[in-house]
Design a protein around this motif. Structure first.
Motif, PDB file in Angstrom:
ATOM      1  N   ALA A 447      15.364  -2.943  40.380  1.00 40.01           N
ATOM      2  CA  ALA A 447      14.787  -4.055  39.633  1.00 40.01           C
ATOM      3  C   ALA A 447      15.880  -4.798  38.868  1.00 40.01           C
ATOM      4  N   LEU A 448      15.856  -6.119  38.972  1.00 46.89           N
ATOM      5  CA  LEU A 448      16.901  -6.966  38.399  1.00 46.89           C
ATOM      6  C   LEU A 448      16.280  -7.978  37.443  1.00 46.89           C
ATOM      7  N   GLY A 449      16.948  -8.209  36.326  1.00 51.69           N
ATOM      8  CA  GLY A 449      16.472  -9.191  35.364  1.00 51.69           C
ATOM      9  C   GLY A 449      16.056  -8.558  34.047  1.00 51.69           C
ATOM     10  N   ALA A 450      15.803  -9.399  33.043  1.00 52.73           N
ATOM     11  CA  ALA A 450      15.413  -8.921  31.712  1.00 52.73           C
ATOM     12  C   ALA A 450      14.089  -8.174  31.780  1.00 52.73           C
ATOM     13  N   GLY A 451      14.055  -6.977  31.198  1.00 51.11           N
ATOM     14  CA  GLY A 451      12.835  -6.172  31.167  1.00 51.11           C
ATOM     15  C   GLY A 451      12.526  -5.447  32.457  1.00 51.11           C
ATOM     16  N   ALA A 452      13.368  -5.591  33.476  1.00 55.09           N
ATOM     17  CA  ALA A 452      13.100  -4.953  34.770  1.00 55.09           C
ATOM     18  C   ALA A 452      13.411  -3.463  34.702  1.00 55.09           C
ATOM     19  N   GLN A 453      12.609  -2.666  35.402  1.00 54.47           N
ATOM     20  CA  GLN A 453      12.777  -1.213  35.394  1.00 54.47           C
ATOM     21  C   GLN A 453      12.956  -0.706  36.818  1.00 54.47           C
ATOM     22  N   SER A 454      14.152  -0.247  37.136  1.00 54.11           N
ATOM     23  CA  SER A 454      14.412   0.321  38.455  1.00 54.11           C
ATOM     24  C   SER A 454      13.794   1.709  38.536  1.00 54.11           C
ATOM     25  N   LYS A 455      13.296   2.024  39.735  1.00 56.78           N
ATOM     26  CA  LYS A 455      12.635   3.308  39.939  1.00 56.78           C
ATOM     27  C   LYS A 455      13.260   3.959  41.174  1.00 56.78           C
ATOM     28  N   PHE A 456      13.869   5.117  41.001  1.00 62.21           N
ATOM     29  CA  PHE A 456      14.547   5.807  42.090  1.00 62.21           C
ATOM     30  C   PHE A 456      13.726   7.025  42.507  1.00 62.21           C
ATOM     31  N   VAL A 457      13.334   7.057  43.775  1.00 61.33           N
ATOM     32  CA  VAL A 457      12.466   8.102  44.300  1.00 61.33           C
ATOM     33  C   VAL A 457      13.281   9.069  45.149  1.00 61.33           C
ATOM     34  N   PHE A 458      13.274  10.339  44.758  1.00 65.09           N
ATOM     35  CA  PHE A 458      13.978  11.392  45.490  1.00 65.09           C
ATOM     36  C   PHE A 458      12.932  12.215  46.243  1.00 65.09           C
ATOM     37  N   HIS A 459      12.718  11.884  47.493  1.00 64.06           N
ATOM     38  CA  HIS A 459      11.631  12.500  48.261  1.00 64.06           C
ATOM     39  C   HIS A 459      11.819  14.000  48.438  1.00 64.06           C
ATOM     40  N   GLN A 460      13.061  14.431  48.676  1.00 64.69           N
ATOM     41  CA  GLN A 460      13.300  15.854  48.931  1.00 64.69           C
ATOM     42  C   GLN A 460      12.994  16.714  47.719  1.00 64.69           C
ATOM     43  N   GLU A 461      13.155  16.134  46.530  1.00 65.42           N
ATOM     44  CA  GLU A 461      12.982  16.896  45.294  1.00 65.42           C
ATOM     45  C   GLU A 461      11.665  16.575  44.586  1.00 65.42           C
ATOM     46  N   ASN A 462      10.871  15.654  45.173  1.00 66.30           N
ATOM     47  CA  ASN A 462       9.635  15.223  44.530  1.00 66.30           C
ATOM     48  C   ASN A 462       9.909  14.786  43.087  1.00 66.30           C
ATOM     49  N   ARG A 463      10.918  13.925  42.951  1.00 65.65           N
ATOM     50  CA  ARG A 463      11.410  13.522  41.618  1.00 65.65           C
ATOM     51  C   ARG A 463      11.537  12.007  41.563  1.00 65.65           C
ATOM     52  N   ILE A 464      11.202  11.435  40.405  1.00 63.16           N
ATOM     53  CA  ILE A 464      11.341   9.999  40.180  1.00 63.16           C
ATOM     54  C   ILE A 464      12.129   9.782  38.894  1.00 63.16           C
ATOM     55  N   GLU A 465      13.139   8.928  38.964  1.00 60.69           N
ATOM     56  CA  GLU A 465      13.940   8.600  37.782  1.00 60.69           C
ATOM     57  C   GLU A 465      13.892   7.091  37.560  1.00 60.69           C
ATOM     58  N   ARG A 466      13.931   6.677  36.292  1.00 61.86           N
ATOM     59  CA  ARG A 466      13.884   5.254  35.958  1.00 61.86           C
ATOM     60  C   ARG A 466      15.142   4.828  35.218  1.00 61.86           C
ATOM     61  N   VAL A 467      15.599   3.624  35.514  1.00 60.96           N
ATOM     62  CA  VAL A 467      16.735   3.033  34.808  1.00 60.96           C
ATOM     63  C   VAL A 467      16.292   1.640  34.356  1.00 60.96           C
ATOM     64  N   GLU A 468      16.264   1.426  33.056  1.00 56.52           N
ATOM     65  CA  GLU A 468      15.684   0.194  32.514  1.00 56.52           C
ATOM     66  C   GLU A 468      16.741  -0.819  32.108  1.00 56.52           C
ATOM     67  N   ASN A 469      16.380  -2.091  32.258  1.00 59.20           N
ATOM     68  CA  ASN A 469      17.147  -3.187  31.677  1.00 59.20           C
ATOM     69  C   ASN A 469      16.552  -3.539  30.318  1.00 59.20           C
ATOM     70  N   VAL A 470      17.346  -4.084  29.432  1.00 60.03           N
ATOM     71  CA  VAL A 470      16.837  -4.508  28.123  1.00 60.03           C
ATOM     72  C   VAL A 470      15.819  -5.636  28.301  1.00 60.03           C
ATOM     73  N   LYS A 471      14.835  -5.705  27.414  1.00 62.58           N
ATOM     74  CA  LYS A 471      13.780  -6.713  27.522  1.00 62.58           C
ATOM     75  C   LYS A 471      14.174  -8.056  26.927  1.00 62.58           C
ATOM     76  N   SER A 472      14.923  -8.024  25.838  1.00 65.38           N
ATOM     77  CA  SER A 472      15.290  -9.250  25.139  1.00 65.38           C
ATOM     78  C   SER A 472      16.154 -10.149  26.018  1.00 65.38           C
ATOM     79  N   LEU A 473      15.778 -11.416  26.093  1.00 66.25           N
ATOM     80  CA  LEU A 473      16.553 -12.386  26.878  1.00 66.25           C
ATOM     81  C   LEU A 473      17.980 -12.492  26.348  1.00 66.25           C
ATOM     82  N   LYS A 474      18.130 -12.561  25.031  1.00 70.81           N
ATOM     83  CA  LYS A 474      19.446 -12.663  24.406  1.00 70.81           C
ATOM     84  C   LYS A 474      20.282 -11.424  24.721  1.00 70.81           C
TER      85      LYS A 474
END
Length: 498
Positions: A447-474
């Protein structure tokens, strides 16, 4: 009335609080952990939940008079390997006990029973993928979670459609990209997304575009061993950008993300007052094969009330313009439960939608979101009742069936009117694939842009990790290198496992 929840023992607050709130959406609900925090009022309803070891107890009292009590001794986990499974079983058992208590007090059933999470179909989909029988899954949803017969059937219908579409996608070997444009012509009354009025913040659009394109260039250099499945540009309202800005964005995407290889390329044209013939031609020329034009309602007085700066006529004109410029897969969003609307208003909106004949229709149920103006100013607006919203939902379901739209994804949010759901309907072959992938958490989404939240799915491990962008435009503009580095560090450590 104030609802006080007293918790003793293991911490199940995240399960207990939402369920109580679902039964008492208009009341203040307070969680008490120590006797000193107790707010003693005659009008208070006190619900005590004891979860000590394998003992469960639910008690409701008011004015020192016991209204309900249920207690039970349940089998504890004997081994560590059994612990998580038993924890889930005990949690569900406790929620059923609490549900019976609340139903007794209110004489009300919730359509989704004890389910308070946003992905009820995820449970069903996992069971279908494991090869379980349809009748057994239906029974599980009604007995384990107290889902109504209608919602159990709906969740099965949606999950079966998702299951078929996912089999044709090879989602495990692919990934998707979300790009957020946080500008809108105006901020709607109910909105809590990362969104900025173009009138007030338009001068920052150029700088935002430069930062975003920097992040796009980075995204094009990762996950090269996977194929792009879907690309979604949302917001905000992406078409709030000028034609020249939109052209630059789409050209950058063409150069670095290879959207021509994707199964689906969606842009939320969204607000009709942001749509021009030139922008629609640009989208078509750059390979966008799905757009969304979102009226929310076809009642002018409601549009004015919720802060939509456009007319019903503009909605109609935007869709006709999209057809003229060659767009053949158009979604429209509506919201049921908007302030002041009644069943007859939704009926009229659906009549207008029928004339416009989009390929898909997404029906949202109004949710009182914490960061929205509607939440802060709710006393000023006429709320739609539980049963009225349910009737509206029934109308939309009947309309969808009559017009050959089939349900293909759904999700829920906190504080939804009527304790219902958001549901996407589409004609065969016109489903929004990105919607399924993100809602069922089946695929990595960068996910790209302000407030966007990337979601990484690890199928072999049944695991999901998130990496967030800051929400504020500034903050996004000032910290774009940090946002890129966050993803880069995560992928450097974990990319080989994806």
């Amino acid at each position: 009335m104030v609802i006080q929840i007293r918790l003793n023992g293991d911490d199940y607050e995240n399960d207990i609080y939402p369920l109580v709130k679902a039964f008492y959406p208009e009341e203040a609900v307070k969680v008490i952990r120590q006797e000193a925090d107790r707010d003693i009022r005659e009008e208070s309803l006190i619900i005590t939940v004891d979860t000590v070891d394998s003992y469960l107890c639910v008690v409701a009292e008011r004015e020192k008079r016991q209204l309900y009590k249920e207690e039970e001794k349940v089998r504890a986990a004997k081994e560590q390997a059994d612990f998580l499974k038993r924890k889930k079983e005990i949690r569900n058992h406790l929620k059923r006990m609490l549900y019976r208590c609340l139903k007794s007090l209110t004489e009300k059933d919730l359509p989704w029973g004890t389910l308070t999470g946003i992905r009820p179909t995820k449970i069903v989909l996992e069971k279908l993928e494991a090869g379980e029988d349809r009748k057994d899954i239906y029974r599980y949803m009604t007995e384990e979670y107290y889902c109504s017969e209608g919602k159990a059937e709906l969740s099965l219908t949606v999950a079966e459609r998702e299951n078929k579409l996912l089999r044709d996608m090879d989602y495990r070997n692919g990934y998707s990209i979300y790009i957020g444009i946080p500008f809108c012509p105006s901020t709607c009354l109910y909105c809590s997304f990362t969104s900025y009025s173009i009138e007030k913040y338009g001068k920052m659009a150029e700088a935002y575009l430069e930062a975003l394109m920097k992040e796009i260039r980075y995204a094009g250099a990762v996950l090269k061993n996977k194929k792009l499945t879907t690309l979604y540009i949302g917001g905000g309202t992406p078409t709030t950008l000028t034609e020249e800005q939109l052209e630059r964005l789409l050209s950058c995407i063409d150069s670095y993300l290879k959207p021509s290889e994707a199964m689906e390329y969606t842009v939320e044209a969204g607000r009709p007052d942001s749509i021009t013939e030139g922008k629609l031609k640009l989208l078509k020329a750059h390979g966008v094969n799905r757009i969304s034009i979102n009226p929310q309602t076809m009642q002018q007085r409601t549009l004015d009330l919720i802060g939509r700066k456009h007319t019903v006529r503009q909605i109609q004109e935007a869709l006709l313009l999209a057809r003229k410029t060659g767009h053949e897969n158009i979604n429209m969003d509506i919201i049921i439960g908007l302030p002041g609307e009644r069943k007859e208003d939704v009926e009229d909106t659906l009549k207008e939608i029928k004339i416009l004949n989009p390929e898909s229709l997404t029906v949202h149920t109004l949710a009182l979101k914490r960061a929205s103006r509607l939440k802060e100013e709710r006393a000023e607006y006429e709320a739609v009742g539980f049963y009225e919203t349910s009737k509206m939902a029934g109308l939309t379901a009947d309309f969808a069936e009559a017009e050959r739209y089939l349900p293909y994804y759904l999700y829920r949010q906190k504080n939804m009117s009527g304790n219902l759901e958001n549901i996407g309907y589409a004609r065969r072959g016109r489903e929004g694939l990105y919607n399924i992938l993100i809602m069922e958490e089946k695929q990595t989404i960068i996910a790209l842009g302000a407030g966007a939240q990337s979601k990484f799915v690890f199928h072999q491990e049944n695991r999901i990790e998130r990496v967030e962008n800051v929400k504020s435009l500034k903050d996004y503009l000032e910290r774009i290198d940090e946002m890129i580095d966050r993803k880069n560090r995560f992928l450097s450590e974990n990319g080989h496992l994806l």
